[in-house]
Scaffold this motif. Structure first.
Motif, PDB file in Angstrom:
ATOM      1  N   VAL A 123      76.600  34.805  -1.989  1.00  0.00           N
ATOM      2  CA  VAL A 123      75.450  34.152  -2.478  1.00  0.00           C
ATOM      3  C   VAL A 123      74.364  35.059  -3.265  1.00  0.00           C
ATOM      4  O   VAL A 123      74.086  35.096  -4.429  1.00  0.00           O
ATOM      5  CB  VAL A 123      74.459  33.606  -1.533  1.00  0.00           C
ATOM      6  N   ARG A 124      74.207  36.325  -2.808  1.00  0.00           N
ATOM      7  CA  ARG A 124      73.550  37.373  -3.155  1.00  0.00           C
ATOM      8  C   ARG A 124      73.917  37.774  -4.699  1.00  0.00           C
ATOM      9  O   ARG A 124      73.138  37.938  -5.645  1.00  0.00           O
ATOM     10  CB  ARG A 124      73.430  38.557  -2.423  1.00  0.00           C
ATOM     11  N   GLN A 125      75.164  38.022  -4.774  1.00  0.00           N
ATOM     12  CA  GLN A 125      75.578  38.440  -6.016  1.00  0.00           C
ATOM     13  C   GLN A 125      75.402  37.400  -7.141  1.00  0.00           C
ATOM     14  O   GLN A 125      75.163  37.811  -8.173  1.00  0.00           O
ATOM     15  CB  GLN A 125      77.365  38.558  -5.797  1.00  0.00           C
ATOM     16  N   VAL A 126      75.589  36.019  -6.949  1.00  0.00           N
ATOM     17  CA  VAL A 126      75.511  35.229  -7.828  1.00  0.00           C
ATOM     18  C   VAL A 126      74.026  35.056  -8.352  1.00  0.00           C
ATOM     19  O   VAL A 126      73.753  35.043  -9.533  1.00  0.00           O
ATOM     20  CB  VAL A 126      75.806  33.678  -7.484  1.00  0.00           C
ATOM     21  N   VAL A 127      73.083  35.020  -7.219  1.00  0.00           N
ATOM     22  CA  VAL A 127      71.610  34.996  -7.496  1.00  0.00           C
ATOM     23  C   VAL A 127      71.275  36.332  -8.541  1.00  0.00           C
ATOM     24  O   VAL A 127      70.655  36.167  -9.374  1.00  0.00           O
ATOM     25  CB  VAL A 127      70.788  34.938  -6.263  1.00  0.00           C
ATOM     26  N   GLN A 128      71.709  37.383  -7.983  1.00  0.00           N
ATOM     27  CA  GLN A 128      71.490  38.750  -8.749  1.00  0.00           C
ATOM     28  C   GLN A 128      71.957  38.539 -10.086  1.00  0.00           C
ATOM     29  O   GLN A 128      71.244  38.902 -11.341  1.00  0.00           O
ATOM     30  CB  GLN A 128      71.875  39.823  -7.858  1.00  0.00           C
ATOM     31  N   LYS A 129      73.031  37.927 -10.418  1.00  0.00           N
ATOM     32  CA  LYS A 129      73.820  37.890 -11.667  1.00  0.00           C
ATOM     33  C   LYS A 129      72.691  36.941 -12.652  1.00  0.00           C
ATOM     34  O   LYS A 129      72.434  37.506 -13.692  1.00  0.00           O
ATOM     35  CB  LYS A 129      74.847  37.389 -11.805  1.00  0.00           C
ATOM     36  N   ARG A 130      72.386  35.750 -12.024  1.00  0.00           N
ATOM     37  CA  ARG A 130      71.419  34.883 -12.740  1.00  0.00           C
ATOM     38  C   ARG A 130      70.038  35.591 -13.038  1.00  0.00           C
ATOM     39  O   ARG A 130      69.355  35.383 -14.319  1.00  0.00           O
ATOM     40  CB  ARG A 130      71.191  33.916 -11.953  1.00  0.00           C
ATOM     41  N   TYR A 131      69.503  36.254 -11.830  1.00  0.00           N
ATOM     42  CA  TYR A 131      68.320  36.835 -12.073  1.00  0.00           C
ATOM     43  C   TYR A 131      68.026  37.925 -13.159  1.00  0.00           C
ATOM     44  O   TYR A 131      67.043  37.926 -14.056  1.00  0.00           O
ATOM     45  CB  TYR A 131      67.731  37.197 -10.976  1.00  0.00           C
TER      46      TYR A 131
ATOM     47  N   ILE B  49      71.398  26.891  -0.382  1.00  0.00           N
ATOM     48  CA  ILE B  49      69.987  26.808  -0.966  1.00  0.00           C
ATOM     49  C   ILE B  49      69.096  27.596  -0.366  1.00  0.00           C
ATOM     50  O   ILE B  49      68.143  28.335  -0.921  1.00  0.00           O
ATOM     51  CB  ILE B  49      69.426  25.161  -0.930  1.00  0.00           C
ATOM     52  N   THR B  50      69.076  27.743   1.041  1.00  0.00           N
ATOM     53  CA  THR B  50      68.106  28.551   1.773  1.00  0.00           C
ATOM     54  C   THR B  50      68.402  30.042   1.193  1.00  0.00           C
ATOM     55  O   THR B  50      67.332  30.739   1.259  1.00  0.00           O
ATOM     56  CB  THR B  50      68.219  28.197   3.325  1.00  0.00           C
ATOM     57  N   LEU B  51      69.659  30.478   1.592  1.00  0.00           N
ATOM     58  CA  LEU B  51      69.774  31.782   1.184  1.00  0.00           C
ATOM     59  C   LEU B  51      69.769  32.233  -0.087  1.00  0.00           C
ATOM     60  O   LEU B  51      69.045  33.287  -0.415  1.00  0.00           O
ATOM     61  CB  LEU B  51      71.382  32.047   1.505  1.00  0.00           C
ATOM     62  N   ALA B  52      70.041  31.142  -1.100  1.00  0.00           N
ATOM     63  CA  ALA B  52      69.780  31.621  -2.606  1.00  0.00           C
ATOM     64  C   ALA B  52      68.323  31.882  -3.069  1.00  0.00           C
ATOM     65  O   ALA B  52      67.735  32.780  -3.601  1.00  0.00           O
ATOM     66  CB  ALA B  52      70.459  30.766  -3.617  1.00  0.00           C
ATOM     67  N   THR B  53      67.421  31.007  -2.153  1.00  0.00           N
ATOM     68  CA  THR B  53      66.076  31.169  -2.612  1.00  0.00           C
ATOM     69  C   THR B  53      65.580  32.277  -1.898  1.00  0.00           C
ATOM     70  O   THR B  53      64.786  33.063  -2.291  1.00  0.00           O
ATOM     71  CB  THR B  53      65.247  29.840  -1.785  1.00  0.00           C
ATOM     72  N   ARG B  54      66.126  32.725  -0.668  1.00  0.00           N
ATOM     73  CA  ARG B  54      65.541  34.023  -0.046  1.00  0.00           C
ATOM     74  C   ARG B  54      65.928  35.114  -0.883  1.00  0.00           C
ATOM     75  O   ARG B  54      64.939  36.185  -1.060  1.00  0.00           O
ATOM     76  CB  ARG B  54      66.206  34.118   1.257  1.00  0.00           C
ATOM     77  N   ASP B  55      66.919  35.239  -1.528  1.00  0.00           N
ATOM     78  CA  ASP B  55      67.496  36.338  -2.267  1.00  0.00           C
ATOM     79  C   ASP B  55      66.513  36.333  -3.401  1.00  0.00           C
ATOM     80  O   ASP B  55      66.346  37.420  -3.896  1.00  0.00           O
ATOM     81  CB  ASP B  55      68.902  36.044  -2.662  1.00  0.00           C
ATOM     82  N   ALA B  56      66.379  35.199  -4.143  1.00  0.00           N
ATOM     83  CA  ALA B  56      65.566  35.219  -5.302  1.00  0.00           C
ATOM     84  C   ALA B  56      64.251  35.628  -5.228  1.00  0.00           C
ATOM     85  O   ALA B  56      63.399  36.560  -5.991  1.00  0.00           O
ATOM     86  CB  ALA B  56      65.421  33.841  -5.995  1.00  0.00           C
ATOM     87  N   VAL B  57      63.620  35.426  -4.103  1.00  0.00           N
ATOM     88  CA  VAL B  57      62.271  35.732  -3.769  1.00  0.00           C
ATOM     89  C   VAL B  57      62.163  37.247  -3.654  1.00  0.00           C
ATOM     90  O   VAL B  57      61.036  37.982  -4.102  1.00  0.00           O
ATOM     91  CB  VAL B  57      61.832  35.113  -2.414  1.00  0.00           C
ATOM     92  N   ALA B  58      63.162  37.996  -2.992  1.00  0.00           N
ATOM     93  CA  ALA B  58      63.354  39.490  -3.072  1.00  0.00           C
ATOM     94  C   ALA B  58      63.398  39.992  -4.186  1.00  0.00           C
ATOM     95  O   ALA B  58      62.452  41.072  -4.687  1.00  0.00           O
ATOM     96  CB  ALA B  58      64.389  39.693  -2.043  1.00  0.00           C
TER      97      ALA B  58
END
Length: 315
Positions: free
Chosen positions: A37-45, A119-128
């Protein structure tokens, strides 16, 4: 929309488990789940730092209607008009990110990680990534079997509510006024389309809006002609950074949405706004507590619901 100069400060807050949810729920069944989850969110961010606001909105709109069960991800069919088609959800985005995560998790751990937890994990990672707090989030949610357009219209609070109306709406979900004010702080990284608040721009600025802001908004929000509806940042200072400036602006009567500004004027909520405006760490701690609570209300666990193979459709 990328901002590369943000200085991100990480710290960890570890909450207790909520009911049958627990930190590290997938530790044995899918140990790489949270890292995927974190990897995908970081890539998008890295290419679109507005994704934080998109995920926060998706998370809130999902959890406030029947609990966090990923019902917002279900596509409408000829037999069912889903939550996605409800007017308050029409502008929600970020679905493709969730679907990308799900595809990778299905390849790694088939039928194991729920769309609701994604959804919950992705939101957490995006906030950070946006400069907000890093925290552990309990997981173990199951995906719902219902996605109903009408439930959105009945349950989701409106940005045009009064403080009293909104307080009743949040209280029905078990939230205090302080928690309501805290969760509205997610608007520190959000935007609002002009048609949502254009009624505040008629005639004169009135006593609830800074005159300078009124002039800015009138110029930015001239009715679109054949173009997409214009939008403005809810935090006009640090629009992509998760901080407490949103509350500072409310105290200056620079809140964009009606409800956002009213919480800074109402006697029952103004104190919380002031506390968060002048105490960054207090807001961060309160936000972690409130969003974890929101993500844990009325969730499906155990054998309830299902773990979808495709987040768009029921199994």
């Amino acid at each position: 929309m990328k901002i590369s100069s943000i200085s991100i400060c990480f710290f960890v807050l570890v909450p207790f488990a909520f009911g049958d949810l627990q930190v590290g729920f997938y530790r044995s069944s899918c140990p790489q789940a949270e890292s995927i989850v974190r990897q995908v969110v970081q890539k998008r961010y890295s290419s679109d730092n507005s994704i934080t606001a998109a995920l926060l909105r998706m998370h809130f709109h999902d959890c406030f209607v029947g609990g966090c069960d990923a019902s917002i991800l279900i596509d409408s069919t000829g037999n069912n008009k889903s939550e996605q088609d409800a007017p308050p959800n029409k502008r929600i985005r970020g679905f493709n990110l969730i679907h990308e995560v799900k595809e990778r998790l299905e390849a790694a751990c088939p039928s194991t990680v729920s769309c609701a937890d994604i959804i919950t994990l992705a939101t957490r990672d995006a906030v950070a990534l946006s400069g907000g707090p890093t925290y552990e989030v309990p997981t173990g949610r199951r995906d719902g079997l219902v996605s109903d357009y009408n439930e959105v219209m009945r349950n989701l609070p409106s940005p045009n509510m009064t403080v009293s109306e909104a307080s009743e709406n949040f209280a029905a979900k078990g939230f205090t006024k302080q928690e309501m004010v805290t969760l509205l702080g997610a608007h520190t990284v959000g935007v609002a389309h002009c048609d949502v608040f254009r009624d505040r721009l008629s005639n004169t600025p009135g006593p609830t809006m800074d005159p300078a802001l009124y002039v800015e908004l009138v110029n930015k929000c001239k009715p679109a002609t054949g173009k997409e509806e214009p939008f403005v940042s809810l935090d006009q200072g640090t629009q992509f950074v998760f901080d407490n400036q949103f509350y500072e602006q409310i105290l200056l009567k620079r809140g964009i949405l009606r409800l956002d500004q009213l919480i800074g004027l109402d006697n029952s909520t103004r104190g919380f706004v002031s506390d968060f405006a002048f105490n960054r760490d207090k807001f961060r701690k309160s936000f972690v507590d409130a969003i974890i609570k929101m993500a844990s209300v009325d969730v499906l666990v155990g054998s309830a619901g299902e773990v979808r193979k495709n987040c768009k459709v029921f199994n």
